[in-house]
Design a protein around this motif. Structure first.
Motif, PDB file in Angstrom:
ATOM      1  N   ALA A  57      36.158  27.433  49.187  1.00 45.09           N
ATOM      2  CA  ALA A  57      37.248  28.029  48.405  1.00 45.09           C
ATOM      3  C   ALA A  57      36.704  28.959  47.321  1.00 45.09           C
ATOM      4  N   LEU A  58      35.627  28.559  46.667  1.00 41.65           N
ATOM      5  CA  LEU A  58      35.012  29.403  45.638  1.00 41.65           C
ATOM      6  C   LEU A  58      34.450  30.681  46.239  1.00 41.65           C
ATOM      7  N   ALA A  59      33.839  30.595  47.414  1.00 42.50           N
ATOM      8  CA  ALA A  59      33.302  31.788  48.076  1.00 42.50           C
ATOM      9  C   ALA A  59      34.417  32.763  48.438  1.00 42.50           C
ATOM     10  N   VAL A  60      35.515  32.254  48.968  1.00 41.42           N
ATOM     11  CA  VAL A  60      36.648  33.119  49.329  1.00 41.42           C
ATOM     12  C   VAL A  60      37.245  33.768  48.087  1.00 41.42           C
ATOM     13  N   GLN A  61      37.436  32.984  47.013  1.00 44.93           N
ATOM     14  CA  GLN A  61      38.013  33.535  45.785  1.00 44.93           C
ATOM     15  C   GLN A  61      37.080  34.562  45.148  1.00 44.93           C
ATOM     16  N   THR A  62      35.782  34.307  45.171  1.00 41.68           N
ATOM     17  CA  THR A  62      34.824  35.272  44.629  1.00 41.68           C
ATOM     18  C   THR A  62      34.897  36.585  45.398  1.00 41.68           C
ATOM     19  N   TYR A  63      34.984  36.506  46.723  1.00 44.32           N
ATOM     20  CA  TYR A  63      35.120  37.714  47.537  1.00 44.32           C
ATOM     21  C   TYR A  63      36.382  38.487  47.143  1.00 44.32           C
ATOM     22  N   ARG A  64      37.488  37.775  46.962  1.00 42.47           N
ATOM     23  CA  ARG A  64      38.745  38.448  46.576  1.00 42.47           C
ATOM     24  C   ARG A  64      38.626  39.101  45.204  1.00 42.47           C
ATOM     25  N   TRP A  65      38.044  38.388  44.221  1.00 45.68           N
ATOM     26  CA  TRP A  65      37.872  38.960  42.890  1.00 45.68           C
ATOM     27  C   TRP A  65      37.027  40.229  42.934  1.00 45.68           C
ATOM     28  N   ARG A  66      35.917  40.188  43.660  1.00 41.30           N
ATOM     29  CA  ARG A  66      35.031  41.355  43.718  1.00 41.30           C
ATOM     30  C   ARG A  66      35.671  42.512  44.484  1.00 41.30           C
ATOM     31  N   ARG A  67      36.409  42.210  45.565  1.00 37.23           N
ATOM     32  CA  ARG A  67      37.108  43.259  46.311  1.00 37.23           C
ATOM     33  C   ARG A  67      38.136  43.956  45.407  1.00 37.23           C
ATOM     34  N   THR A  68      38.866  43.187  44.624  1.00 35.90           N
ATOM     35  CA  THR A  68      39.838  43.748  43.686  1.00 35.90           C
ATOM     36  C   THR A  68      39.135  44.595  42.636  1.00 35.90           C
ATOM     37  N   ALA A  69      38.001  44.123  42.123  1.00 37.11           N
ATOM     38  CA  ALA A  69      37.258  44.884  41.114  1.00 37.11           C
ATOM     39  C   ALA A  69      36.802  46.225  41.672  1.00 37.11           C
ATOM     40  N   ARG A  70      36.307  46.241  42.913  1.00 39.39           N
ATOM     41  CA  ARG A  70      35.869  47.509  43.519  1.00 39.39           C
ATOM     42  C   ARG A  70      37.054  48.451  43.727  1.00 39.39           C
ATOM     43  N   ARG A  71      38.198  47.896  44.143  1.00 41.93           N
ATOM     44  CA  ARG A  71      39.398  48.714  44.346  1.00 41.93           C
ATOM     45  C   ARG A  71      39.849  49.308  43.016  1.00 41.93           C
ATOM     46  N   ASP A  73      37.974  49.881  40.417  1.00 42.31           N
ATOM     47  CA  ASP A  73      36.979  50.864  39.973  1.00 42.31           C
ATOM     48  C   ASP A  73      37.285  52.248  40.521  1.00 42.31           C
ATOM     49  N   THR A  74      37.800  52.313  41.730  1.00 47.43           N
ATOM     50  CA  THR A  74      38.039  53.612  42.361  1.00 47.43           C
ATOM     51  C   THR A  74      39.464  54.111  42.220  1.00 47.43           C
ATOM     52  N   ALA A  75      40.468  53.230  42.176  1.00 43.97           N
ATOM     53  CA  ALA A  75      41.854  53.686  42.281  1.00 43.97           C
ATOM     54  C   ALA A  75      42.703  53.471  41.033  1.00 43.97           C
ATOM     55  N   ALA A  76      42.296  52.603  40.129  1.00 42.96           N
ATOM     56  CA  ALA A  76      43.158  52.245  39.000  1.00 42.96           C
ATOM     57  C   ALA A  76      43.210  53.347  37.951  1.00 42.96           C
ATOM     58  N   VAL A  77      44.367  53.429  37.309  1.00 39.51           N
ATOM     59  CA  VAL A  77      44.569  54.381  36.214  1.00 39.51           C
ATOM     60  C   VAL A  77      44.908  53.592  34.949  1.00 39.51           C
ATOM     61  N   PRO A  78      44.463  54.082  33.789  1.00 41.08           N
ATOM     62  CA  PRO A  78      44.822  53.407  32.543  1.00 41.08           C
ATOM     63  C   PRO A  78      46.315  53.591  32.270  1.00 41.08           C
ATOM     64  N   ALA A  79      46.939  52.550  31.753  1.00 42.20           N
ATOM     65  CA  ALA A  79      48.359  52.598  31.432  1.00 42.20           C
ATOM     66  C   ALA A  79      48.603  51.742  30.193  1.00 42.20           C
ATOM     67  N   GLU A  80      49.876  51.641  29.833  1.00 40.19           N
ATOM     68  CA  GLU A  80      50.236  50.868  28.649  1.00 40.19           C
ATOM     69  C   GLU A  80      51.349  49.893  29.003  1.00 40.19           C
ATOM     70  N   ALA A  81      51.229  48.679  28.489  1.00 35.60           N
ATOM     71  CA  ALA A  81      52.241  47.649  28.707  1.00 35.60           C
ATOM     72  C   ALA A  81      52.903  47.328  27.375  1.00 35.60           C
ATOM     73  N   GLU A  82      54.219  47.450  27.340  1.00 36.09           N
ATOM     74  CA  GLU A  82      54.983  47.064  26.162  1.00 36.09           C
ATOM     75  C   GLU A  82      55.523  45.657  26.398  1.00 36.09           C
ATOM     76  N   ILE A  83      55.302  44.768  25.455  1.00 37.03           N
ATOM     77  CA  ILE A  83      55.737  43.377  25.601  1.00 37.03           C
ATOM     78  C   ILE A  83      57.225  43.275  25.320  1.00 37.03           C
ATOM     79  N   LEU A  84      57.961  42.765  26.308  1.00 35.09           N
ATOM     80  CA  LEU A  84      59.406  42.610  26.198  1.00 35.09           C
ATOM     81  C   LEU A  84      59.806  41.181  25.841  1.00 35.09           C
ATOM     82  N   ALA A  85      59.029  40.199  26.297  1.00 36.51           N
ATOM     83  CA  ALA A  85      59.309  38.791  26.012  1.00 36.51           C
ATOM     84  C   ALA A  85      57.997  38.023  25.986  1.00 36.51           C
TER      85      ALA A  85
END
Length: 153
Positions: A57-71, A73-85
């Motif tokens: 389970a730890l190996a699978v979750q680590t793979y998912r975390w790293r895959r998300t981090a790589r994605r 790194d290449t595709a994410a844009v900075p944005a702003e979140a306003e707290i509503l609640a």
């Protein structure tokens, strides 16, 4: 127009990913190591029944975390979140957790609302506060609480 979608993601860096993968490998290997060094199969089977599923389970979750981090790194844009609640959930011995409802806006996507959780310490977030987030415009997944990824201005 505000869309009602988006999901929070978590990820880890390469060093934490390597440590997590090494720990997973050690947990998975516990059974075979005990089998080689013990007198009976039962001595190996007992620890393996506990450590193998945890390591897997730890190996699978680590793979998912790293895959998300790589994605991100290449595709994410900075944005702003306003707290509503805000709802603070006491963490006991762990840090408190702030359950937030946020409106996220930024370049390359329409504004949307989402629910998320962030570990928090005093002072707790308040309605109207703004946080920096990273958003993948392709699926509106976002990462909040990773302020170290933004360049200081």
């Amino acid at each position: 127009m505000i869309q009602r979608s988006g999901s929070q993601v978590d990820f880890i860096g390469p060093v934490a990913g390597a440590c997590s993968a090494a720990l997973a490998a050690g947990l998975i290997a516990t059974g075979p190591v005990f089998a080689l060094t013990s007198d009976s199969l039962w001595d190996a089977l007992c620890p393996a029944l506990v450590t193998f599923p945890i390591g897997l389970a730890l190996a699978v979750q680590t793979y998912r975390w790293r895959r998300t981090a790589r994605r991100f790194d290449t595709a994410a844009v900075p944005a702003e979140a306003e707290i509503l609640a805000v709802r603070i959930r006491a963490g006991g011995e762990n840090p408190d957790v702030a359950e937030l409802r946020v409106r996220i806006s930024g370049p390359g996507f329409d504004a949307f609302e989402a629910a998320c959780e962030v570990p928090t310490a005093a002072p707790h977030p308040r309605i109207g506060d703004r946080r920096r987030v990273l958003v993948d415009p392709a699926d509106l997944s976002f990462a909040i609480g990773y302020d170290h990824l933004f360049d200081e201005q």
